[in-house]
Scaffold this motif. Sequence first.
Motif, PDB file in Angstrom:
ATOM      1  N   ASP A   1       0.853  -1.179   0.000  1.00 24.21           N
ATOM      2  CA  ASP A   1       0.000   0.000   0.000  1.00 24.21           C
ATOM      3  C   ASP A   1       0.897   1.240   0.000  1.00 24.21           C
ATOM      4  OD1 ASP A   1      -1.380   2.300   1.245  1.00 24.21           O
ATOM      5  OD2 ASP A   1      -3.049   0.908   1.495  1.00 24.21           O
ATOM      6  N   ALA A   2       0.694   2.145  -0.964  1.00 22.66           N
ATOM      7  CA  ALA A   2       1.597   3.282  -1.111  1.00 22.66           C
ATOM      8  C   ALA A   2       1.558   4.199   0.112  1.00 22.66           C
ATOM      9  CB  ALA A   2       1.247   4.069  -2.369  1.00 22.66           C
ATOM     10  N   ALA A   3       0.379   4.381   0.712  1.00 20.23           N
ATOM     11  CA  ALA A   3       0.292   5.240   1.900  1.00 20.23           C
ATOM     12  C   ALA A   3       1.032   4.605   3.070  1.00 20.23           C
ATOM     13  CB  ALA A   3      -1.175   5.480   2.261  1.00 20.23           C
ATOM     14  N   GLU A   4       0.897   3.290   3.234  1.00 21.12           N
ATOM     15  CA  GLU A   4       1.609   2.604   4.306  1.00 21.12           C
ATOM     16  C   GLU A   4       3.114   2.624   4.063  1.00 21.12           C
ATOM     17  OE1 GLU A   4      -0.090  -1.274   4.554  1.00 21.12           O
ATOM     18  OE2 GLU A   4      -1.870  -0.597   5.656  1.00 21.12           O
ATOM     19  N   LEU A   5       3.511   2.534   2.795  1.00 23.01           N
ATOM     20  CA  LEU A   5       4.937   2.588   2.478  1.00 23.01           C
ATOM     21  C   LEU A   5       5.498   3.964   2.816  1.00 23.01           C
ATOM     22  CD1 LEU A   5       7.510   1.420   1.239  1.00 23.01           C
ATOM     23  CD2 LEU A   5       6.656   2.114  -1.011  1.00 23.01           C
ATOM     24  N   ALA A   6       4.771   5.020   2.467  1.00 17.68           N
ATOM     25  CA  ALA A   6       5.235   6.376   2.783  1.00 17.68           C
ATOM     26  C   ALA A   6       5.401   6.554   4.287  1.00 17.68           C
ATOM     27  CB  ALA A   6       4.254   7.403   2.218  1.00 17.68           C
ATOM     28  N   ALA A   7       4.461   5.990   5.065  1.00 21.08           N
ATOM     29  CA  ALA A   7       4.562   6.096   6.521  1.00 21.08           C
ATOM     30  C   ALA A   7       5.765   5.322   7.044  1.00 21.08           C
ATOM     31  CB  ALA A   7       3.276   5.584   7.161  1.00 21.08           C
ATOM     32  N   ALA A   8       6.028   4.140   6.469  1.00 16.16           N
ATOM     33  CA  ALA A   8       7.172   3.338   6.906  1.00 16.16           C
ATOM     34  C   ALA A   8       8.493   4.001   6.548  1.00 16.16           C
ATOM     35  CB  ALA A   8       7.099   1.948   6.272  1.00 16.16           C
ATOM     36  N   LEU A   9       8.530   4.712   5.425  1.00  8.35           N
ATOM     37  CA  LEU A   9       9.770   5.372   5.004  1.00  8.35           C
ATOM     38  C   LEU A   9      10.065   6.590   5.870  1.00  8.35           C
ATOM     39  CD1 LEU A   9       9.322   5.174   1.124  1.00  8.35           C
ATOM     40  CD2 LEU A   9      10.899   3.836   2.525  1.00  8.35           C
ATOM     41  N   GLY A  10       9.007   7.169   6.456  1.00  2.17           N
ATOM     42  CA  GLY A  10       9.198   8.302   7.361  1.00  2.17           C
ATOM     43  C   GLY A  10       9.462   9.611   6.637  1.00  2.17           C
ATOM     44  N   SER A  11       9.724  10.633   7.420  1.00  4.52           N
ATOM     45  CA  SER A  11       9.992  11.970   6.899  1.00  4.52           C
ATOM     46  C   SER A  11      11.409  12.389   7.304  1.00  4.52           C
ATOM     47  CB  SER A  11       8.969  12.959   7.471  1.00  4.52           C
ATOM     48  OG  SER A  11       9.177  14.246   6.972  1.00  4.52           O
ATOM     49  N   PRO A  12      12.190  12.962   6.415  1.00  8.71           N
ATOM     50  CA  PRO A  12      11.831  13.509   5.108  1.00  8.71           C
ATOM     51  C   PRO A  12      11.714  12.470   3.996  1.00  8.71           C
ATOM     52  CG  PRO A  12      14.161  13.865   5.506  1.00  8.71           C
ATOM     53  CD  PRO A  12      13.603  13.250   6.766  1.00  8.71           C
ATOM     54  N   GLY A  13      11.979  11.227   4.267  1.00  7.85           N
ATOM     55  CA  GLY A  13      11.825  10.196   3.254  1.00  7.85           C
ATOM     56  C   GLY A  13      13.070  10.036   2.401  1.00  7.85           C
ATOM     57  N   PRO A  14      13.108   8.969   1.601  1.00  8.70           N
ATOM     58  CA  PRO A  14      14.292   8.687   0.785  1.00  8.70           C
ATOM     59  C   PRO A  14      14.376   9.580  -0.434  1.00  8.70           C
ATOM     60  CG  PRO A  14      12.582   7.094   0.309  1.00  8.70           C
ATOM     61  CD  PRO A  14      12.058   7.953   1.430  1.00  8.70           C
ATOM     62  N   GLY A  15      15.557   9.608  -1.041  1.00  4.12           N
ATOM     63  CA  GLY A  15      15.744  10.348  -2.277  1.00  4.12           C
ATOM     64  C   GLY A  15      15.391   9.489  -3.477  1.00  4.12           C
ATOM     65  N   ARG A  16      15.405  10.133  -4.635  1.00  2.34           N
ATOM     66  CA  ARG A  16      15.125   9.397  -5.863  1.00  2.34           C
ATOM     67  C   ARG A  16      16.381   8.698  -6.338  1.00  2.34           C
ATOM     68  NH1 ARG A  16      11.757  11.597 -11.132  1.00  2.34           N
ATOM     69  NH2 ARG A  16      11.651   9.581 -12.215  1.00  2.34           N
ATOM     70  N   ARG A  17      16.223   7.474  -6.731  1.00  7.88           N
ATOM     71  CA  ARG A  17      17.359   6.656  -7.157  1.00  7.88           C
ATOM     72  C   ARG A  17      17.905   7.114  -8.512  1.00  7.88           C
ATOM     73  NH1 ARG A  17      16.525   0.250  -8.587  1.00  7.88           N
ATOM     74  NH2 ARG A  17      18.730  -0.378  -8.728  1.00  7.88           N
TER      75      ARG A  17
END
Length: 400
Positions: A354-370
């Motif tokens: 789930d994209a929303a759950e993934l965003a929550a697991a990644l946290g803030s500020p979140g990862p960069g673009r590969r």
Amino acid sequence: MANDIKDIAHAVQAAFALDLFAVPPRVLALGEPAHGVDAPLRLRNALFRELVERAGYRTVALESDCVAGLLVDDYVATGAGSLDGVLARGFSHGLGASAANRELVRWMRAFNDGRPASDRVRFAGFDGPLEMACAASPRTALTALHRCLADHVDTGLLPCTAETLDRLLGPDDRWTDPAAMLDPAASFGRSAEARELRLLADDLGALLDTWTPHLVTAVPREVFDRVRLYARTAVGLLRYHYWMADASPSRLARLSGLRDHMMADRLLALAERGPVLVHAHNSHLQRDISSMRMGGMPLEWWSAGSIVSARLGEDYGFLATAFGTLRHQGVHAPPADTLEGALYAHGAGTCLVDAAELAAALGSPGPGRRPSPYFGYAPLDPAQLPRIDGVVFMGDVPEK
């Protein structure tokens, strides 16, 4: 973080995919970040089979020529033609050479064997008749549209004769000159003949619309839907050729947008007859504006997915796909501080999140673009997660 992702990662199955939505979307879009590998196509095949058997989906639409795809649809529906023949002539962009696409078409034909027409699975191309090096002549679509109208409408209402169309169209190679893709002066799209054809195509399409009450009773619905496809394609191709002759700096961005506009029209028409699984590059299906660099210039345009989503709202669902490695193209293990790196670290191989759950697991500020060492692989932008419903992750993607 890896443990958090393991807790929200599921198998790529229809049940988990549809759990992402309050109701099953009429258009469920499954993206891919690179063309030319069969592993994500086989995953698509398995998901489509489950959606057919468990959720009532009956159409799969691929990023392939919408007119040529009618040959594939005829084959899977009735057995018309041969498997090798429809793979050779019913796909564009070399997709007929894919073993996974062969498996899909073979399974669809077997599923339909002996079934009533109302319960058959259907195949659709939803790209325009466009290749990287050229755009097709509008002949096939325009003459098929004229032929149907001539058979069922008072000929005095037709804006021209078939002979006039043939004269204006001329030889197909005047439309398909590959030099026109890079040189606007080589395009036939703003000739006097092409300008007249644009008006005639518009008039023929309007005649089709105004005679819809008669045509829907005079011909099978399947035939009527195909004539509507011919009308849209004829207008879309003539518009595309017109703008191929444009010499302004906006030329390539406009052409990219026109292609996705044709895609969106096809998907909206397919959605009228029931739920459809769509498979194409992420960039054609995302809700965000699409962008790329071509000829050293940055281009932006709204994708088919963004257009369809704006029209259908919650009836559009988007599953984006990301890869961990594509080693035969030099794409090795992703950096740990990227979205793909976090997914790769959880070690589950292939999964749906789930994209929303993934965003929550990644946290803030979140990862960069590969970063991608291979131009043919487009990494997933973490900033798009709020506008994605689910992420399909494939850890190590083999060449075949």
